[in-house]
Design a protein around this motif. Structure first.
Motif, mmCIF file in Angstrom:
data_model
loop_
_atom_site.group_PDB
_atom_site.id
_atom_site.type_symbol
_atom_site.label_atom_id
_atom_site.label_comp_id
_atom_site.label_asym_id
_atom_site.label_seq_id
_atom_site.Cartn_x
_atom_site.Cartn_y
_atom_site.Cartn_z
ATOM 1 N N LEU A 279 10.306 -11.432 9.446
ATOM 2 C CA LEU A 279 9.715 -12.731 9.753
ATOM 3 C C LEU A 279 8.745 -12.588 10.922
ATOM 4 C CD1 LEU A 279 12.729 -13.422 8.598
ATOM 5 C CD2 LEU A 279 12.232 -15.684 9.493
ATOM 6 N N ALA A 280 7.590 -13.232 10.808
ATOM 7 C CA ALA A 280 6.628 -13.257 11.908
ATOM 8 C C ALA A 280 5.794 -14.515 11.742
ATOM 9 C CB ALA A 280 5.748 -12.020 11.882
ATOM 10 N N THR A 281 5.115 -14.912 12.814
ATOM 11 C CA THR A 281 4.349 -16.163 12.730
ATOM 12 C C THR A 281 3.205 -16.053 11.729
ATOM 13 O OG1 THR A 281 3.047 -15.396 14.595
ATOM 14 C CG2 THR A 281 4.867 -16.905 15.075
ATOM 15 N N SER A 282 2.487 -14.912 11.771
ATOM 16 C CA SER A 282 1.412 -14.692 10.799
ATOM 17 C C SER A 282 1.384 -13.211 10.472
ATOM 18 C CB SER A 282 0.067 -15.131 11.376
ATOM 19 O OG SER A 282 -0.505 -14.064 12.082
ATOM 20 N N GLY A 283 0.610 -12.862 9.460
ATOM 21 C CA GLY A 283 0.532 -11.446 9.075
ATOM 22 C C GLY A 283 -0.514 -10.691 9.869
ATOM 23 N N SER A 284 -1.172 -11.382 10.812
ATOM 24 C CA SER A 284 -2.260 -10.739 11.554
ATOM 25 C C SER A 284 -1.747 -10.021 12.786
ATOM 26 C CB SER A 284 -3.299 -11.789 11.944
ATOM 27 O OG SER A 284 -3.931 -12.260 10.797
ATOM 28 N N PHE A 285 -1.007 -8.976 12.579
ATOM 29 C CA PHE A 285 -0.622 -8.097 13.680
ATOM 30 C C PHE A 285 -0.487 -6.692 13.120
ATOM 31 C CE2 PHE A 285 3.985 -7.634 12.795
ATOM 32 C CZ PHE A 285 4.154 -8.650 11.853
ATOM 33 N N PRO A 286 -0.604 -5.704 13.988
ATOM 34 C CA PRO A 286 -0.691 -4.332 13.479
ATOM 35 C C PRO A 286 0.606 -3.892 12.806
ATOM 36 C CG PRO A 286 -0.390 -4.336 15.850
ATOM 37 C CD PRO A 286 -0.634 -5.751 15.454
ATOM 38 N N GLU A 287 0.450 -3.111 11.769
ATOM 39 C CA GLU A 287 1.586 -2.524 11.038
ATOM 40 C C GLU A 287 2.481 -3.578 10.394
ATOM 41 O OE1 GLU A 287 1.767 0.627 10.437
ATOM 42 O OE2 GLU A 287 0.135 1.158 11.783
ATOM 43 N N ALA A 288 1.964 -4.803 10.235
ATOM 44 C CA ALA A 288 2.774 -5.878 9.663
ATOM 45 C C ALA A 288 3.297 -5.509 8.271
ATOM 46 C CB ALA A 288 1.955 -7.156 9.583
ATOM 47 N N TYR B 71 -9.056 -5.027 13.925
ATOM 48 C CA TYR B 71 -8.588 -5.969 12.909
ATOM 49 C C TYR B 71 -7.167 -5.601 12.479
ATOM 50 C CZ TYR B 71 -13.522 -7.209 12.100
ATOM 51 O OH TYR B 71 -14.812 -7.583 12.231
ATOM 52 N N PRO B 72 -6.195 -6.403 12.870
ATOM 53 C CA PRO B 72 -4.819 -6.113 12.443
ATOM 54 C C PRO B 72 -4.688 -6.037 10.932
ATOM 55 C CG PRO B 72 -4.849 -7.839 14.108
ATOM 56 C CD PRO B 72 -6.277 -7.568 13.753
ATOM 57 N N TRP B 73 -5.500 -6.842 10.225
ATOM 58 C CA TRP B 73 -5.365 -6.824 8.763
ATOM 59 C C TRP B 73 -5.944 -5.555 8.154
ATOM 60 C CZ3 TRP B 73 -7.273 -10.818 11.654
ATOM 61 C CH2 TRP B 73 -8.643 -10.912 11.810
ATOM 62 N N ALA B 74 -6.722 -4.795 8.939
ATOM 63 C CA ALA B 74 -7.168 -3.497 8.420
ATOM 64 C C ALA B 74 -5.978 -2.543 8.339
ATOM 65 C CB ALA B 74 -8.254 -2.914 9.312
ATOM 66 N N SER B 75 -4.997 -2.742 9.239
ATOM 67 C CA SER B 75 -3.825 -1.863 9.186
ATOM 68 C C SER B 75 -3.013 -2.146 7.923
ATOM 69 C CB SER B 75 -2.965 -2.017 10.445
ATOM 70 O OG SER B 75 -2.207 -3.195 10.400
ATOM 71 N N LYS B 76 -3.206 -3.342 7.352
ATOM 72 C CA LYS B 76 -2.559 -3.629 6.059
ATOM 73 C C LYS B 76 -3.114 -2.690 4.987
ATOM 74 C CE LYS B 76 -3.507 -7.642 3.878
ATOM 75 N NZ LYS B 76 -3.354 -9.071 3.566
ATOM 76 N N HIS B 77 -4.428 -2.485 5.024
ATOM 77 C CA HIS B 77 -5.033 -1.602 4.031
ATOM 78 C C HIS B 77 -4.599 -0.159 4.239
ATOM 79 C CE1 HIS B 77 -8.285 -4.927 3.714
ATOM 80 N NE2 HIS B 77 -7.211 -5.216 3.029
ATOM 81 N N ASP B 78 -4.396 0.184 5.506
ATOM 82 C CA ASP B 78 -3.861 1.511 5.807
ATOM 83 C C ASP B 78 -2.457 1.636 5.207
ATOM 84 O OD1 ASP B 78 -3.835 4.043 7.175
ATOM 85 O OD2 ASP B 78 -2.463 3.136 8.624
ATOM 86 N N ALA B 79 -1.675 0.555 5.336
ATOM 87 C CA ALA B 79 -0.316 0.574 4.781
ATOM 88 C C ALA B 79 -0.343 0.705 3.260
ATOM 89 C CB ALA B 79 0.421 -0.703 5.177
ATOM 90 N N VAL B 80 -1.321 0.059 2.627
ATOM 91 C CA VAL B 80 -1.425 0.156 1.161
ATOM 92 C C VAL B 80 -1.697 1.603 0.752
ATOM 93 C CG1 VAL B 80 -2.744 -0.576 -0.865
ATOM 94 C CG2 VAL B 80 -2.179 -2.236 0.906
ATOM 95 N N VAL B 81 -2.607 2.243 1.478
ATOM 96 C CA VAL B 81 -2.935 3.641 1.153
ATOM 97 C C VAL B 81 -1.705 4.530 1.367
ATOM 98 C CG1 VAL B 81 -4.350 5.628 1.825
ATOM 99 C CG2 VAL B 81 -5.395 3.374 1.620
ATOM 100 N N ASN B 82 -0.993 4.301 2.477
ATOM 101 C CA ASN B 82 0.204 5.105 2.748
ATOM 102 C C ASN B 82 1.265 4.919 1.666
ATOM 103 O OD1 ASN B 82 -0.947 6.059 5.056
ATOM 104 N ND2 ASN B 82 0.074 4.599 6.412
ATOM 105 N N THR B 83 1.443 3.665 1.249
ATOM 106 C CA THR B 83 2.432 3.386 0.205
ATOM 107 C C THR B 83 2.040 4.054 -1.109
ATOM 108 O OG1 THR B 83 2.859 1.271 1.263
ATOM 109 C CG2 THR B 83 3.656 1.519 -0.986
ATOM 110 N N LEU B 84 0.748 3.988 -1.408
ATOM 111 C CA LEU B 84 0.246 4.613 -2.637
ATOM 112 C C LEU B 84 0.481 6.118 -2.614
ATOM 113 C CD1 LEU B 84 -1.394 4.190 -5.230
ATOM 114 C CD2 LEU B 84 -3.468 4.351 -3.866
ATOM 115 N N LEU B 85 0.213 6.730 -1.476
ATOM 116 C CA LEU B 85 0.420 8.178 -1.366
ATOM 117 C C LEU B 85 1.903 8.514 -1.437
ATOM 118 C CD1 LEU B 85 -2.261 9.107 1.310
ATOM 119 C CD2 LEU B 85 -2.134 9.965 -1.030
ATOM 120 N N GLY B 86 2.724 7.636 -0.858
ATOM 121 C CA GLY B 86 4.169 7.880 -0.915
ATOM 122 C C GLY B 86 4.695 7.783 -2.332
ATOM 123 N N ALA B 87 4.219 6.774 -3.073
ATOM 124 C CA ALA B 87 4.706 6.562 -4.437
ATOM 125 C C ALA B 87 4.069 7.556 -5.406
ATOM 126 C CB ALA B 87 4.397 5.137 -4.881
ATOM 127 N N GLY B 88 2.836 7.947 -5.142
ATOM 128 C CA GLY B 88 2.141 8.890 -6.028
ATOM 129 C C GLY B 88 1.617 8.252 -7.299
#
Lengths: 150, 630
Positions: free
Chosen positions: B519-528, B123-140
């Motif tokens: 810019l991309a056609t949709s947000g459903s791709f990895p690391e979007a 699921y490409p959109w699962a990588s969005k949740h991974d990105a959220v966690v990474n951003t949260l850890l980066g920001a603290g």
């Protein structure tokens, strides 16, 4: 088919080994995080504690032992309760900008230790509600000594 | 079940809550010849599953996703597990551990294959949740009011799931959630299983019914909401609250004849004992952290919880207005503090979406599913849902005594239906309502397929029913299994993204300066959503189809006119977007290739990087171009 209610299983004087194990699980998880990053040995204690520790400590022991149906309940609720507490703890820490692994695991481990020393949450079914028909076995009831609980 | 089956509900003793007469016939001992079968079939089933995995060529997935890449032993393993479960079910009353083991086995066999096989996030959109966690850890820290592009701040407004995963990532000592992300369906399924058993056990004493309902639930749970996402955890917490309420919040004097064994369906459980006001008040206290966690984790689930509790108030048994008020207040408090920005925005748009029933009940974003795999997946999903609802409907009508005693479960499952009239929730309301209705639907569907163990055995009608169900139960379970596979795996060409594609996207976003526009056609791709707190994004095909057709006529001009002046804008077009926009019908056949060709040929865009997995283009406005604001 009726049988007189069996006397409560004596619990006084018997060391609560399960409670001690649950209490220790938090500190074990905390200790495991001292291992180097990437070590797979960190995973099992952390995952088991975060998913089960606080919930099991909250729900056990029940003062007069658990009825079979209530035993199922106390195990089914353990993981959701644990994860709820873990999520709230982590959210609070990130809200105040104070997250770190010890800041996350230490309060949970301390809470689990204290909760494990106290009686379980007073859910009514734990002691009287979920009476099952005699002879019916819960898949969690086999560990039980005959005649225990009420 | 056949005549030889031991009733899973043994002879009843007197009970403090009403008692019932002993069953008409004493339980016969289990057939010893069958005792070796459950372990043997389990080993065979899981063995076949294990040997099938190395044979799955997932990297060459095409039109039918993983479906036509799964080898024969995989399908055979599911058939063997079903057979083993049916054998184990015959002895569910005396050996209830085996159906449990089989249910766990089914969970693994149905959903663990991608976790074992895939070398990237499903699921490409699962990588969005991974990105959220990474951003949260980066920001603290959480920044719920940061007003990030694409409503990404909503993840900081309902952050419980992400903060929990951030904590786990650090405690495990791993780089990101990507390491364990594909295992989420298994972990969530294992946590959910005992909660479901508890829920069903509240309404039936027949273990066969309990396990069959759990089995059907697992087969019908094809909606893919149990990946590493907030709704998966919130759903488990929601059902936990529901189970506690149903077991501990019965009002005194409300059970009526529901404690009278003679008035109940033979499989039904009597109403749990009533609780005093004080006990229920303690219950509210016990539930409060769970309810608060539901609110911390997800924005929609608390609404579902309130709706379900309100529906339960329609029964005399569970008229707990205090609990409903506390739940509503916790939700309101969260929405007005942490979730305030999105909550107010949603309130603003609610007037528009209210009552647009057909719009709100649509599945997916905007287009029609296109291509053999997605079309088959869509049809299989709908057929599965209809089948489960049909069987549930049969039981509701045919076993009215069971319906009466399990009415709260029926109400709780039907309660989310009116939410169709409120909001489409980004095209996902259909899936969410189905998922929340599934526990009750699976229970009643199982009741339609299992005759009551204690029913009058000598009547001709009962005999015919038993014979019909002896055939119908295995047949239906196999048909549901056959339906699950296309519904769950038919679109995996969209869901599996090769690591090289993720690397391409990550490189592209890392090249962009803070404040740039992706810019991309949709947000459903990895690391979007990589660096989503620094880079704005625009998924320019996630709009109505006629607008996309206008865009395709001259994509370079269309995009250039809408890119704000002075912004560094890069277009990323990848293989997964191609599959997704075609499969979801966002672009016509060949539309993605045309888009890519026209953009690459335009003087307004310059190719930065091109690989077999995609292309990265930089917007290079000429001095004469009038860049408009979007």
């Amino acid at each position: 088919m009726t049988t007189p209610p069996a006397p409560a299983r004596p619990r006084a004087g018997r060391p609560n080994r399960a409670g001690a194990a649950v209490a220790a699980s938090g500190w074990l998880a905390l200790a495991a995080t001292l291992l180097p990053d990437g070590s797979v040995l960190r995973w099992p204690p952390v995952l088991l504690f975060v998913c089960l520790g606080p919930g099991l400590a909250l729900l056990h022991p029940q003062p007069r032992g658990l009825r079979p149906g209530a035993r199922l309940e106390s195990f089914a609720l353990a993981a959701p309760l644990s994860l709820a507490l873990a999520a709230l703890t982590a959210t609070f820490l990130f809200l105040i900008g104070g997250f770190s692994v010890p800041a996350f695991l230490l309060p949970l481990a301390a809470f689990t230790t204290v909760a494990a020393l106290l009686p379980g949450l007073p859910l009514p079914a734990a002691t009287r509600g979920a009476v099952e028909p005699e002879g019916a076995e819960s898949f969690l009831s086999r560990e039980r000594a005959p005649g225990g609980g009420r | 079940m056949s005549e030889g089956a031991v009733p899973a509900r043994p002879a009843a003793p007197d009970r403090e809550d009403g008692g019932r007469p002993p069953a008409a016939r004493p339980a016969r001992p289990a057939d010893p010849a069958l005792t070796w079968l459950p372990p043997a079939l389990l080993v065979l089933g899981l063995g076949l599953w294990g040997i099938s995995l190395p044979l799955v060529d997932f990297r060459s997935m095409d039109d039918y996703g993983l479906l036509d890449r799964l080898p024969v032993p995989f399908y055979a393993s599911l058939a063997v597990l079903t057979a083993g479960f049916l054998v184990a079910l015959r002895r569910a009353g005396t050996a209830p551990g085996w159906p449990l083991v089989y249910c766990v086995g089914l969970l693994v066999a149905l959903k663990a294959a991608p976790a074992v096989l895939y070398d990237s996030v499903r699921y490409p959109w699962a990588s969005k949740h991974d990105a959220v966690v990474n951003t949260l850890l980066g920001a603290g820290e959480l920044r719920p009011h940061a007003a990030l592009s694409g409503n990404m701040s909503a993840y900081d407004q309902w952050p419980g799931f992400f903060t929990l995963n951030a904590a786990l990532v650090r405690a495990f000592g791993v780089e990101s959630t990507a390491v364990y992300l594909n295992w989420a369906p298994i972990v969530l399924g294992l946590i959910l299983l005992p909660v479901l058993v508890l829920l069903y056990r509240t309404f039936t004493e027949d273990w066969r019914l309990v396990w069959t309902a759990v089995w059907i639930f697992q087969l019908a749970n094809w909606v893919g909401q149990d990946y590493l996402a907030p709704q998966g955890l919130a759903y488990v917490l929601h059902l936990t609250v529901l189970a506690v309420v149903l077991r501990h919040f019965v009002r005194p004097g409300s059970a009526g004849r529901l404690r009278d064994r003679t008035a109940l369906d033979p499989a039904a459980a009597t109403v749990p004992p009533a609780t005093s006001t004080r006990q229920r008040a303690v219950g509210v206290l016990v539930l409060s952290p769970l309810i608060l966690a539901v609110n911390a984790v997800h924005q929609l689930t608390p609404v579902m919880l309130c709706v379900v509790l309100a529906a339960l108030c329609l029964t005399r048994r569970y008229r707990n207005l205090g609990l409903l008020a506390v739940t509503g207040l916790i939700m309101l408090a969260w929405d007005l503090t942490m979730g305030r920005p999105l909550f107010l925005e949603t309130l603003g748009t609610l007037k528009e979406s209210l009552g647009r029933l057909t719009q709100n009940s649509r599945a997916g974003y905007t287009g029609q599913l296109t291509g053999p795999g997605p079309e088959l997946a869509g049809k299989a999903g709908i057929a599965m849902a209809l089948a489960v609802v049909l069987f549930a409907g049969i039981a509701v009508l045919a076993r009215r005594r069971l319906t009466r005693s399990a009415l709260p479960l029926l109400l709780a499952s039907a309660a989310p239906l009116p939410l169709f009239a409120v909001n489409d929730y980004g095209g996902e309301m259909l899936f969410r309502v189905y998922l929340f209705g599934l526990p009750g639907a699976a229970f009643f569907a199982a009741a339609a397929l299992l005759p009551a163990a204690g029913a009058a055995r000598r009547s001709r009608g009962a005999l015919v029913r038993r014979r019909v169900t002896a055939v119908a139960l295995p047949a239906v379970l196999l048909v549901l299994t056959a339906g699950f596979l296309p519904a769950y795996y038919g679109k995996d060409a969209m869901y599996y993204t090769p690591p090289a594609e993720s690397a391409l996207v990550t490189r592209a976003i890392d090249r962009m300066p803070a404040g740039g526009l992706l810019l991309a056609t949709s947000g459903s791709f990895p690391e979007a959503l990589h660096r989503y707190d620094e880079v704005e994004h625009w998924w320019f095909c996630e709009q109505e189809i006629p607008e996309n057709e206008r865009m395709l006529a001259d994509p370079a001009r269309y995009l250039a006119d809408r890119i704000p002046r002075g912004v560094t804008a890069h277009v990323v077009l990848t293989r997964t977007q191609d599959v997704y926009t075609a499969g979801e019908g966002l672009l016509p056949p060949g539309g993605f290739a045309l888009l890519r060709e026209r953009l690459a040929a335009s003087p307004l865009f310059e190719t930065v990087e091109e690989t077999p997995y995609g292309i990265v283009l930089a917007y290079t406005p000429s001095t004469t171009t009038a860049g408009g604001a979007s």
